[in-house]
Design an enzyme around this catalytic site. Structure first.
Site, short mmCIF file in Angstrom:
data_model
loop_
_atom_site.label_atom_id
_atom_site.label_comp_id
_atom_site.label_asym_id
_atom_site.label_seq_id
_atom_site.Cartn_x
_atom_site.Cartn_y
_atom_site.Cartn_z
N GLY A 41 -11.14 -3.44 5.35
CA GLY A 41 -10.19 -2.85 4.41
C GLY A 41 -9.46 -3.94 3.61
N GLN A 42 -8.56 -3.48 2.74
CA GLN A 42 -7.80 -4.43 1.90
C GLN A 42 -7.08 -5.47 2.74
N MET B 132 -12.32 3.27 16.20
CA MET B 132 -11.06 3.54 16.89
C MET B 132 -11.10 4.81 17.72
N LEU C 43 -5.27 -2.81 12.28
CA LEU C 43 -5.16 -2.34 10.89
C LEU C 43 -6.05 -1.13 10.62
N GLN D 79 -7.52 5.85 9.17
CA GLN D 79 -7.77 6.72 8.02
C GLN D 79 -6.45 6.62 7.26
N SER D 80 -6.44 5.85 6.17
CA SER D 80 -5.16 5.42 5.61
C SER D 80 -4.75 6.19 4.36
N THR E 50 4.13 2.03 8.93
CA THR E 50 4.18 2.30 7.48
C THR E 50 5.50 2.92 7.03
N GLU F 53 5.59 5.36 5.26
CA GLU F 53 5.38 6.82 5.32
C GLU F 53 6.10 7.44 6.51
N TYR G 113 -0.99 12.09 8.23
CA TYR G 113 -1.08 10.63 8.36
C TYR G 113 0.24 10.07 8.90
N LYS H 113 0.89 8.20 12.47
CA LYS H 113 1.43 6.84 12.51
C LYS H 113 2.74 6.79 13.32
N ARG I 186 -7.56 -3.35 -3.58
CA ARG I 186 -6.99 -2.11 -3.06
C ARG I 186 -8.06 -1.01 -3.14
P1 NDP Z 1 -7.79 0.46 4.03
O1 NDP Z 1 -7.98 1.92 3.90
O2 NDP Z 1 -8.15 -0.44 2.89
O3 NDP Z 1 -8.60 -0.06 5.31
C1 NDP Z 1 -8.66 0.70 6.48
C2 NDP Z 1 -9.62 0.02 7.44
O4 NDP Z 1 -9.73 0.82 8.62
C3 NDP Z 1 -11.06 -0.11 6.88
O5 NDP Z 1 -11.61 -1.30 7.37
C4 NDP Z 1 -11.76 1.10 7.51
O6 NDP Z 1 -13.16 0.94 7.62
C5 NDP Z 1 -11.11 1.08 8.88
N1 NDP Z 1 -11.24 2.34 9.62
C6 NDP Z 1 -10.92 3.58 9.21
N2 NDP Z 1 -11.15 4.47 10.21
C7 NDP Z 1 -11.65 3.76 11.25
C8 NDP Z 1 -12.12 4.11 12.53
N3 NDP Z 1 -12.11 5.36 12.97
N4 NDP Z 1 -12.56 3.12 13.34
C9 NDP Z 1 -12.59 1.85 12.92
N5 NDP Z 1 -12.18 1.45 11.70
C10 NDP Z 1 -11.72 2.41 10.87
O7 NDP Z 1 -6.26 0.24 4.44
P2 NDP Z 1 -5.30 -1.01 4.13
O8 NDP Z 1 -6.04 -2.26 4.34
O9 NDP Z 1 -4.59 -0.75 2.86
O10 NDP Z 1 -4.20 -0.82 5.28
C11 NDP Z 1 -4.37 -1.42 6.57
C12 NDP Z 1 -3.51 -0.68 7.59
O11 NDP Z 1 -2.15 -0.73 7.21
C13 NDP Z 1 -3.85 0.81 7.74
O12 NDP Z 1 -3.64 1.13 9.10
C14 NDP Z 1 -2.81 1.49 6.87
O13 NDP Z 1 -2.58 2.81 7.35
C15 NDP Z 1 -1.62 0.59 7.06
N6 NDP Z 1 -0.68 0.50 5.97
C16 NDP Z 1 -1.12 0.20 4.72
C17 NDP Z 1 -0.21 0.02 3.70
C18 NDP Z 1 -0.63 -0.30 2.31
O14 NDP Z 1 0.17 -0.13 1.39
N7 NDP Z 1 -1.86 -0.81 2.09
C19 NDP Z 1 1.25 0.15 3.95
C20 NDP Z 1 1.58 0.43 5.34
C21 NDP Z 1 0.64 0.58 6.31
P3 NDP Z 1 -14.14 1.25 6.37
O15 NDP Z 1 -14.05 0.05 5.46
O16 NDP Z 1 -15.44 1.41 7.03
O17 NDP Z 1 -13.61 2.50 5.71
P1 GDR Z 2 0.74 6.42 -0.54
O1 GDR Z 2 -0.22 5.81 -1.66
O2 GDR Z 2 0.56 7.88 -0.38
O3 GDR Z 2 2.13 5.93 -0.86
O4 GDR Z 2 0.17 5.72 0.77
P2 GDR Z 2 -0.98 6.46 -2.89
O5 GDR Z 2 -1.28 5.33 -3.81
O6 GDR Z 2 -2.11 7.32 -2.45
O7 GDR Z 2 0.12 7.43 -3.55
C1 GDR Z 2 1.35 6.91 -4.08
C2 GDR Z 2 2.06 8.03 -4.86
O8 GDR Z 2 1.31 8.30 -6.04
C3 GDR Z 2 1.25 9.71 -6.21
N1 GDR Z 2 0.09 10.06 -7.03
C4 GDR Z 2 -1.20 9.88 -6.70
N2 GDR Z 2 -1.77 9.31 -5.61
C5 GDR Z 2 -3.12 9.24 -5.57
N3 GDR Z 2 -3.71 8.64 -4.53
N4 GDR Z 2 -3.90 9.73 -6.57
C6 GDR Z 2 -3.38 10.32 -7.70
O9 GDR Z 2 -4.09 10.75 -8.59
C7 GDR Z 2 -1.95 10.38 -7.77
N5 GDR Z 2 -1.09 10.85 -8.70
C8 GDR Z 2 0.14 10.66 -8.25
C9 GDR Z 2 1.18 10.25 -4.79
O10 GDR Z 2 1.52 11.64 -4.77
C10 GDR Z 2 2.18 9.35 -4.10
O11 GDR Z 2 3.48 9.84 -4.26
C11 GDR Z 2 -0.15 4.34 0.78
C12 GDR Z 2 -1.30 4.14 1.79
O12 GDR Z 2 -1.75 2.80 1.69
C13 GDR Z 2 -0.83 4.40 3.20
O13 GDR Z 2 -1.86 4.03 4.12
C14 GDR Z 2 0.42 3.56 3.47
O14 GDR Z 2 0.90 3.80 4.76
C15 GDR Z 2 1.49 3.84 2.44
O15 GDR Z 2 0.97 3.57 1.16
C16 GDR Z 2 2.71 2.97 2.63
#
Ligand code: NDP
Ligand code: GDR
Length: 356
Positions: free
Chosen positions: A13-14, A66, A87, A90-91, A134, A136, A158, A162, A193
């Site tokens: 992931g990211q 997981m 990390l 299902q995010s 998070t 969230e 979600y 969490k 991202r």
């Molecule tokens: P991503 O969605 O980019 O990455 C998620 C990762 O988890 C990927 O490698 C994905 O694999 C893997 N994954 C998903 N489901 C499973 C599973 N069942 N078993 C094993 N691996 C799995 O998320 P981010 O990198 O953005 O975020 C990392 C973590 O931080 C997440 O837990 C997210 O909820 C949390 N988080 C993120 C924030 C953000 O703004 N980015 C803010 C706060 C928390 P695959 O590539 O195969 O899909």
């Molecule tokens: P978020 O991120 O829900 O904050 O979770 P996301 O970018 O999906 O949404 C942010 C806000 O934008 C509004 N929105 C839309 N969102 C998406 N995805 N697509 C659209 O077309 C759209 N239009 C408006 C949403 O309603 C929301 O309010 C992210 C994830 O990385 C989580 O895993 C992490 O925990 C939190 O950030 C912190």
């Protein structure tokens, strides 16, 4: 000094990709858990992947999930990590409304499975554990800005999953003396991202519209506000959280909040377009001020059953105890993402399908 060993779940992931790079730069041996997929899912880490046949390879990938306890136990046993960064999740918040049970399994019980692996293997005094918590969790916010002591009120499957992950991490720290910490991270973004999160969806569309490959961008709630930082800064914070004398939980945030609308305006401005808004509710549109063409429309399918309206974090504790500061401003973040998507599309990168 002996080499430290880290295990990163969600390495594809990211955040996993940025963190793996950071730890390799610090000299760690890095093990990553990746899921089996019918197509390649290692695009973000291909450049740091080393051939396993190289004797000194410091980056190894292992299949796992997981939702599979025995797999996680075996992986922790084989790698004997000094630090685990959990990390994997299902995010996607909106997707969690469609797959609530799976989200709970991976994002809540998955955390328990890893903690139990550490306990069963008797690694409780060796292995430090980072849980990707998070903003969230705050959901329907009870206090602004949000800090470590702000009460939680999650608003999605979600967020609720969490919440379990957060508390089970605290519980294993308090029950068994684990060095286990939550990083409560606010939204962080980057050129890598996931394409269905709103920031990347916007920057990809802005690039595609600029290059004549797309006409419009469809979005949901434009008025949601988020505290957006850069993923590079946030993985540095994760690492610092695990280097403290005592295990504690920390908020990482920029302390600034912007609406989705502001993100859209700023992103289009990178390609010289000014957006003028007209209409209300689902009828609202964003037009290119110069040409009068509609480039943003609302699609109700992107509204969530329950929304998180406003997130704004206070990272004072991280500043004081970790010496952590975000280094990338909001305009620079948007600039970097738009420039990267323009370069990607110009070099023949595909828009992909199913961009939500
Ligand atoms: P991503 O969605 O980019 O990455 C998620 C990762 O988890 C990927 O490698 C994905 O694999 C893997 N994954 C998903 N489901 C499973 C599973 N069942 N078993 C094993 N691996 C799995 O998320 P981010 O990198 O953005 O975020 C990392 C973590 O931080 C997440 O837990 C997210 O909820 C949390 N988080 C993120 C924030 C953000 O703004 N980015 C803010 C706060 C928390 P695959 O590539 O195969 O899909
Ligand atoms: P978020 O991120 O829900 O904050 O979770 P996301 O970018 O999906 O949404 C942010 C806000 O934008 C509004 N929105 C839309 N969102 C998406 N995805 N697509 C659209 O077309 C759209 N239009 C408006 C949403 O309603 C929301 O309010 C992210 C994830 O990385 C989580 O895993 C992490 O925990 C939190 O950030 C912190």
């Amino acid at each position: 000094m002996t080499q430290k060993v880290a295990l990163i779940t969600g390495v594809t992931g990211q955040d996993g990709a940025y963190l793996a790079r950071l730890l390799l730069d610090k000299g760690y041996m890095v093990h990553g858990l990746k899921r089996r997929s019918s197509s390649f899912n290692t695009g973000r880490i291909d450049d740091i992947y080393q051939d396993i046949h190289e004797a000194d390879a410091r980056f190894r990938l292992h299949y796992g999930d997981m939702t599979d306890s025995t797999n996680l136990i075996r992986l922790v046993q084989e790698t004997q990590p000094d630090e685990i960064y959990n990390l994997a999740a299902q995010s996607h918040v909106q997707v969690s409304f469609d797959t609530p049970e799976y989200t709970a399994n991976a994002d809540a019980i998955g955390v328990l499975r890893l903690l139990e692996a550490i306990r069963l293997l008797g690694l409780g005094q060796k292995t430090r554990f980072y849980q990707a918590s998070t903003s969230e969790l705050y959901g329907l916010v009870q206090e602004t800005p949000q800090r470590e002591t702000t009460p939680f009120y999650p608003r999605s499957p979600y967020g609720v999953a969490k919440l379990y992950g957060y508390w089970i991490t605290v519980n294993y720290r308090e029950s068994y003396g684990f060095y286990a910490c939550n990083g409560i991270l606010f939204n962080h973004e980057s050129p890598i991202r996931g394409e269905t999160f709103v920031t990347r969806k916007i920057t990809r569309a802005v690039a595609a519209i600029e290059l004549g490959k797309q006409d419009k961008l469809y979005l949901g709630n434009l008025d949601a506000k988020r505290d957006w930082g850069h993923a590079r800064d946030y993985v540095e914070g994760m690492w610092r959280i695990l280097q403290q004398p005592e295990a504690e939980d920390f908020v990482l945030a920029t302390g600034e909040t912007r609406s989705v609308r502001e993100f859209v305006e700023r992103a289009f401005a990178e390609t010289g377009r000014q957006i003028v808004w007209s209409g209300e509710g689902v009828e609202e549109v964003g037009k290119d001020a110069r040409t009068g063409k509609v480039v943003v429309e609302i699609d109700p399918r992107y509204f969530r059953p329950a929304e998180v309206d406003l997130l704004l974090g206070d990272a004072a504790k991280a500043r004081a105890k970790l010496g952590w500061e975000p280094t990338t401003s909001f305009p620079d973040l948007v600039k970097e993402m738009v420039a990267s998507d323009l370069a990607l599309l110009r070099s023949g990168g595909s828009l992909g399908t199913g961009a939500e």
